[in-house]
Design an enzyme around this catalytic site. Sequence first.
Site, PDB file in Angstrom:
ATOM      1  N   GLU A 166      87.039 -25.722  91.010  1.00 11.61           N
ATOM      2  CA  GLU A 166      87.934 -24.940  89.874  1.00 11.61           C
ATOM      3  C   GLU A 166      86.675 -24.199  89.238  1.00 11.61           C
ATOM      4  O   GLU A 166      85.814 -24.821  88.624  1.00 11.61           O
ATOM      5  CB  GLU A 166      88.426 -26.150  88.951  1.00 11.61           C
ATOM      6  CG  GLU A 166      89.124 -27.107  89.688  1.00 11.61           C
ATOM      7  CD  GLU A 166      89.244 -28.340  88.879  1.00 11.61           C
ATOM      8  OE1 GLU A 166      89.679 -28.105  87.533  1.00 11.61           O
ATOM      9  OE2 GLU A 166      89.226 -29.490  89.331  1.00 11.61           O
ATOM     10  N   HIS A 194      92.722 -30.884  80.270  1.00 12.74           N
ATOM     11  CA  HIS A 194      93.689 -29.900  80.746  1.00 12.74           C
ATOM     12  C   HIS A 194      94.888 -29.414  79.928  1.00 12.74           C
ATOM     13  O   HIS A 194      95.682 -29.014  80.433  1.00 12.74           O
ATOM     14  CB  HIS A 194      94.381 -30.030  82.238  1.00 12.74           C
ATOM     15  CG  HIS A 194      93.468 -30.451  83.188  1.00 12.74           C
ATOM     16  ND1 HIS A 194      92.149 -29.694  83.475  1.00 12.74           N
ATOM     17  CD2 HIS A 194      93.507 -31.367  84.454  1.00 12.74           C
ATOM     18  CE1 HIS A 194      91.669 -30.147  84.455  1.00 12.74           C
ATOM     19  NE2 HIS A 194      92.288 -31.036  85.006  1.00 12.74           N
ATOM     20  N   HIS A 216      94.050 -25.046  89.604  1.00 10.71           N
ATOM     21  CA  HIS A 216      93.919 -26.433  90.093  1.00 10.71           C
ATOM     22  C   HIS A 216      94.322 -26.595  91.527  1.00 10.71           C
ATOM     23  O   HIS A 216      94.951 -27.411  91.636  1.00 10.71           O
ATOM     24  CB  HIS A 216      94.326 -27.469  88.940  1.00 10.71           C
ATOM     25  CG  HIS A 216      93.725 -28.718  89.073  1.00 10.71           C
ATOM     26  ND1 HIS A 216      93.385 -29.568  90.063  1.00 10.71           N
ATOM     27  CD2 HIS A 216      92.975 -29.285  88.145  1.00 10.71           C
ATOM     28  CE1 HIS A 216      93.043 -30.663  89.940  1.00 10.71           C
ATOM     29  NE2 HIS A 216      92.539 -30.500  88.443  1.00 10.71           N
TER      30      HIS A 216
END
Length: 394
Positions: free
Chosen positions: A357, A146, A220
Amino acid sequence: MKKVLFGLAAGVMAVCFTGCVSERGDVAVEAPLPKEPSVSVRPFGTTRDGQEVKLYRLAGAGGIVMDVIDYGGAVVRLYTPDRDGKLTDITLGFNSIREYEDHDAYFGAIVGRYCNRIAGGTFTLDGVKYQLPLNDKPGGIPCSLHGGKRGFDRYVWDAAPFKRGESIGLRLTMTSPHGDQGYPGNLKVTVKYLLTPDNVWRIEYEAVTDKATPVNLTQHVFFNFKGEAQGDILGHDLTILADQITHVGAGLVPTGVRADVAGTAFDFTTPHKVGERIHWQNDQLEYGGGYDQNYLLRNQTGQMAKAAALHEETTGRYMEVWTTEPALQFYCGNFLTDKIMGKQGRNLCHRGALALETQHTPNAVNLPDIPFGSTILRPGEVYRSATEYRFGAM
């Protein structure tokens, strides 16, 4: 079953400044939910490095209410109506900025510069090898997750409310400098959240760079249609319009191998309960402790198309996911624990929420044979992506 959308009378967007916070940043008093379309803003605390954080409450004409902070663009609360019109907060978040700083759960945040995992935290671009921070180690195998140790979820973004027709929104902007977390190029990013009169939460992403760089952005947000901290999501009915997943190794990074879902625990081409097959013996499920798979969506051409649907029977809440993105990561909260307290003073639980996602394939920067195009953005190009979460009840 008939799908029902709930609405309020359309009104003029108002911007007001109300509310207060405690010394540690908790919202001191939960304001009554607004009855008309509006945007309000109040303080949410101060980061450890002295940056003030604000919370924006967006009330859409369709009845949805969303609380967003400019720290990571995180959605703190998301109220949607059930089949009886009752509004309930259906997402995970925290009451204070300190909790967001202390946890790496990515609750409701914008994730970038590259969402999901990159193998070994390395990639080669135009003959140059880049090393990213190794901030995750599933199965004892290091990777970059991420965006690195300080991804976009840990920036205070510039935020401004706006209106588009009968929809209200929040525009979030930031610049990730050259070398940020090891990535090349100054990347300017704009993300827009809109709530429409039809109870659609639309997310629009845009980015430009002055040097070639990987870009793969997502949101997210976690969902539990029974309500935040109201048990697990194993009874939710899920549909994913994808015939293949990307296989992962023990480090949860796609290897480049694609596998058909037909006849497996990963087949959600027709509705199945999340927990129905989660205990089937399969190395892909074992690696992630449950579902943590990237699905290659059908018929994605870069235009908005339906990707998934989610339904919870007891409340009637229903959602469709539409996106321009070619893939979707389904994560069912395998690493959530009761050590984390929710916003209403109740502890969360294992698999207490799920994420859907929209994105390009994880590690695609190292997988040239994965379909759906490159994740490299070059000077003169514009990265554009859009996703819609369309809410209703049935």
